[in-house]
Structures are given as C-alpha cells and as structure tokens.
Design an enzyme around this catalytic site. Structure first.
Site, PDB file in Angstrom:
ATOM      1  N   LYS A  61       2.985   6.204   7.423  1.00 23.44           N
ATOM      2  CA  LYS A  61       2.348   7.669   7.844  1.00 23.44           C
ATOM      3  C   LYS A  61       1.006   7.891   8.850  1.00 23.44           C
ATOM      4  CE  LYS A  61       1.042   8.887   2.594  1.00 23.44           C
ATOM      5  NZ  LYS A  61       0.131   8.556   1.915  1.00 23.44           N
ATOM      6  N   ARG A  97       1.392 -17.969   6.655  1.00 23.24           N
ATOM      7  CA  ARG A  97       0.428 -18.015   6.888  1.00 23.24           C
ATOM      8  C   ARG A  97      -0.243 -19.569   6.900  1.00 23.24           C
ATOM      9  NH1 ARG A  97      -1.884 -12.707   4.121  1.00 23.24           N
ATOM     10  NH2 ARG A  97      -1.402 -11.300   5.538  1.00 23.24           N
ATOM     11  N   GLY A 103      -3.910  -5.717   9.219  1.00 22.86           N
ATOM     12  CA  GLY A 103      -5.369  -4.333   9.931  1.00 22.86           C
ATOM     13  C   GLY A 103      -6.435  -5.444  10.605  1.00 22.86           C
TER      14      GLY A 103
HETATM   15  P1  AMP Z   1       2.956   0.895   7.204  1.00 24.72           P
HETATM   16  O1  AMP Z   1       2.733   0.558   6.331  1.00 24.72           O
HETATM   17  O2  AMP Z   1       2.839   2.984   7.013  1.00 24.72           O
HETATM   18  O3  AMP Z   1       3.707   0.849   8.551  1.00 24.72           O
HETATM   19  O4  AMP Z   1       4.700   1.870   6.333  1.00 24.72           O
HETATM   20  C1  AMP Z   1       5.426   0.366   5.886  1.00 24.72           C
HETATM   21  C2  AMP Z   1       6.694   1.477   4.599  1.00 24.72           C
HETATM   22  O5  AMP Z   1       7.210   2.965   5.710  1.00 24.72           O
HETATM   23  C3  AMP Z   1       7.827   0.511   4.268  1.00 24.72           C
HETATM   24  O6  AMP Z   1       7.284   0.203   3.304  1.00 24.72           O
HETATM   25  C4  AMP Z   1       8.711   1.656   4.442  1.00 24.72           C
HETATM   26  O7  AMP Z   1       9.629   1.639   3.292  1.00 24.72           O
HETATM   27  C5  AMP Z   1       8.429   3.060   4.456  1.00 24.72           C
HETATM   28  N1  AMP Z   1       9.033   3.942   5.224  1.00 24.72           N
HETATM   29  C6  AMP Z   1       9.974   3.886   6.844  1.00 24.72           C
HETATM   30  N2  AMP Z   1      10.098   5.350   6.380  1.00 24.72           N
HETATM   31  C7  AMP Z   1      10.243   5.863   5.705  1.00 24.72           C
HETATM   32  C8  AMP Z   1      10.342   6.937   5.256  1.00 24.72           C
HETATM   33  N3  AMP Z   1      11.343   7.500   5.845  1.00 24.72           N
HETATM   34  N4  AMP Z   1      10.558   7.979   4.771  1.00 24.72           N
HETATM   35  C9  AMP Z   1       9.402   7.383   3.302  1.00 24.72           C
HETATM   36  N5  AMP Z   1       9.078   5.873   3.799  1.00 24.72           N
HETATM   37  C10 AMP Z   1       9.505   4.973   4.815  1.00 24.72           C
END
Ligand code: AMP
Length: 395
Positions: free
Chosen positions: A196, A34, A375
């Site tokens: 999620k 950044r 975000g």
């Molecule tokens: P996000 O912030 O929603 O983009 O999520 C990113 C996080 O999702 C990362 O830290 C990954 O380790 C986690 N992640 C990705 N795939 C999986 C999975 N199959 N099970 C649990 N966590 C996951």
C-alpha cells in the site's frame, strides 16, 4: 556511545536485545537472523569478563503466555554461543536481582518475556527502574524496537547515568542508515514497493528530497496507474489515495526526481499461485485480472537503473513474491542489487518484506547492509527521533 568505550570486567551488562523471532509449533526457531545479529555484542562482553543479562519481548502477549516464554529460546541461543545459557522465568523482582548478582564473569542469563507485564509497552517508569536493578551497565541493541518509548528500550536509560551505550546491532544500523540520509553518493535510487502507498507516504515524501531516482513497484503501483487514467482491472487500489499519487508525481517533477513506474504487468485472475496468468501493459490490465508482479520489460528497466546507481535503498517487494509465479520481478531487483554491490554500489535493504525476499534468494551477504528493523528503519529514514536512540544519547 558504543561498547568500545566502556569496561565490562565483572560488571553486569543488561542488554535489551530483539529476540522476537518466529518459531514453529515445536518451538524451533525458524529464522534466527535477529539472534545471530546480537552475537558480536554478547561475545564482546563475555570476552571482556562481563556478565551478560539478556532481556527482550516476544510477540504481543496479554499477560503471561507460556507459548511466548523466552525459555523456548534457551537451547538455540546456547548453541549459537557454544555455552550454557541460564534462564529465569521472571524479569523483575528480588529473585531476578539475586540471580544477576550470583552470575560469574562470562555467564549469560536470559530473563522472561518483558511483555508479560503491560508496564513494558506502557513505558512505566517504576517498571523500568525495577529492570534497571538487573545491571550495572545498560546496552540497547534492539534496533527493531528503537522507535518505541517502552520501559526496556528507552525509559530505563535514565537510571544508568553514563553507564549506557549502543550495542553493535544498533551502532551498525545507525551508521548504515546514515549513509543514505544526507550525503548519499549519487546517483541515489530508492525502490519502494509493497502493498500500500498509504503506509509508505512519509518515506516517499522524505526520500524525494534526497534521491535522483524513485522506483515504485508492487501493489502500490496501481493507485498511481489508476490516478493517471489507466485500466487496472481488479488490482489493489487505494481509491482515497488517488490525489496523493498525483501529488507525488507532481512533486517528483518539481524536484527533478526521475519517477519510474512499471510499464508492464504480470496479471492473475485470482490471488493464487495457480491462477490463470496474462501479461499486459501496466495501463491495460484486462478486466477480471489483477496485477501481481512487474513484467519483464519493467524488471529489465528497474535493474538497469539500479546498476547505474552509486547508492540504492530498497524497501518493499515488486510483487507477491511469496507466490513463485509472481516472484520474478522481486528476484530480478534483488539480483540487480547484488550485481551493483559487486561493482561498488552501496546497497541498503530494509523493511520486513524486502528483507524476507533478499533472504529467500540467499543474497543477504551480497548487498552492503540488511537492516533488521522494519518500522524503526522507516521512522529513522523519515527523519524522526527514535526514543531508543535518544535515550542513550541523553545525559
Ligand atoms: P508491505 O508490508 O507494505 O511492504 O507489503 C508487502 C506485501 O505486499 C507482500 O506480502 C506482497 O505479497 C504484497 N504485494 C506486493 N505486490 C502486490 C500486488 N501487486 N498486489 C497485492 N499485494 C502485493
């Protein structure tokens, strides 16, 4: 509304930057992406004989917090700019105003963490007015906070009449994200991953109107698979989002979007790099196991879709890429993006974790654009008006 339309000679340019960078225990900057991103803006003003005043937040302090002081950034910034950087441990008040007035053309001053004042995030108008006294021209170059109506990111702009503009980080972000919102070159593929589905619903729904292919990977996969009647073992599932997953599958059909879900999975008996590993089809994850990465067959298929696309947007990892044993799917997608870019595909990577992944594999320079604002980028893609952008555009 870019830097190129204003003259900076002997003017005090007050720049809102995003210097919210990670540091280790000894205050070494561990990722200066950044900071480096803002160098073109700062250098342009220095070269035009302007005076640079930099303001930013770091972390989420409650009042003054020495460990989050901007003073820890001075030496790193000074190295990046190859010049002395002045610092003052305040961000508003007479002393700061006097200091800005004593600057000579070409000088750079960094002021204290804006969030030491709760008025910053509250979007307080008087605080914004106090800040506005530090510059003759206001420049917003902090895309990462453009979705917040904070004092320094949006409210302040009203005190500068026409003397305000976007810095290069902002104008680049806007220009690049606009390439995938409306009029993207087709076939257009969006890859959405991460933990999620709940945090990505709006973007998935919005993208469905634009894309030809929607690839889903990562933890959110299992909510879809369970909703379709598959066995997901101990994988991450949002049980209250099963109906929504069915809805998304249905909508994709109605809109003629090819929805790609993983077909095979790399599973672990615990959330640990050293876990026992088993591979299976995505619908038959053994009980006691959780899916932590897409399988080889899926990685191949996703990569092929990427290679056949003219525009690709990637947000969110395909697995728990932080653990070596579950990083192969994410790496494969990153490699496919890099290869597609070489063949002329426009590739945009955005969202905290996919940016971390692309950096980890050293491929940031091999894709068309890496967005610095997680975000903010998501909200912009969702079609929301970002306060930081609106404030510059308003008269
Ligand atoms: P996000 O912030 O929603 O983009 O999520 C990113 C996080 O999702 C990362 O830290 C990954 O380790 C986690 N992640 C990705 N795939 C999986 C999975 N199959 N099970 C649990 N966590 C996951």
């Amino acid at each position: 509304m870019t830097l190129d339309n204003l003259s900076f000679q002997d003017k005090r340019a007050l720049i809102r930057v995003d210097f919210n960078v990670p540091m280790d225990a000894d205050y070494n900057v561990t990722d200066d992406t950044r900071m480096r991103a803002t160098l073109p803006t700062i250098t342009k003003i220095i070269n035009e004989g302007g005076k640079v005043i930099l303001m930013s937040h770091r972390g989420r302090p409650k009042g003054t917090d020495e460990s989050l002081s901007m003073k820890h950034l001075v030496s790193h910034l000074s190295t990046l700019l190859s010049k002395e950087v002045k610092f003052i441990n305040e961000c508003v008040g007479e002393e700061v105003v006097d200091m800005t007035n004593s600057l000579k053309s070409g000088d750079v001053l960094l002021i204290e963490n804006l969030r030491f004042y709760k008025e910053e995030t509250a979007g307080d108008v008087s605080f914004a007015q106090e800040l506005s006294k530090l510059g003759d021209i206001y420049i917003n170059d902090a895309f990462g906070t453009a979705h917040r109506a904070h004092a320094s990111t949006a409210i302040i702009a009203q005190f500068f009449d026409k003397n305000k503009c976007f810095g290069y980080v902002m104008s680049n972000e806007i220009e690049n994200i606009n390439k995938v919102t409306g009029g993207a070159k087709k076939p257009f593929t969006a890859i959405v991953g991460g933990a999620k589905v709940s945090s990505k619903i709006s973007i998935i729904l919005r993208l469905m109107d634009e894309v030809d292919n929607l690839i889903i990977g990562g933890g959110m996969t299992f909510t879809f698979i369970k909703a379709k009647g598959g066995h997901v073992g101990n994988s991450l599932v949002e049980d209250d989002k099963l109906d929504l997953a069915i809805d998304i599958i249905q909508k994709a059909k109605e809109k003629g979007v090819n929805l790609y879900l993983p077909t095979d999975s790399v599973n672990a008996d615990k959330f640990d790099n050293e876990a026992k590993i088993s591979n299976s089809s995505i619908e038959n994850i053994p009980s006691g196991y959780m899916g932590l990465d897409i399988g080889q067959e899926t990685a191949k298929q996703f990569s092929q879709v990427v290679l056949d696309s003219s525009t690709v947007l990637w947000n969110g990892p395909m697995g728990v890429f932080e653990m070596e044993n579950f990083s192969h799917g994410t790496k494969a997608v990153a490699d496919a993006l890099s290869e597609a870019t070489q063949h002329g595909t426009y590739t945009l990577v955005g969202g905290g974790d996919s940016v971390a992944a692309i950096n980890k594999y050293g491929l940031a320079d091999k894709v068309s654009y890496v967005s610095t604002g997680g975000g903010a980028m998501l909200e912009y893609l969702e079609g929301k008006v970002l306060p930081g952008i609106a404030a510059i555009l308003e008269d």
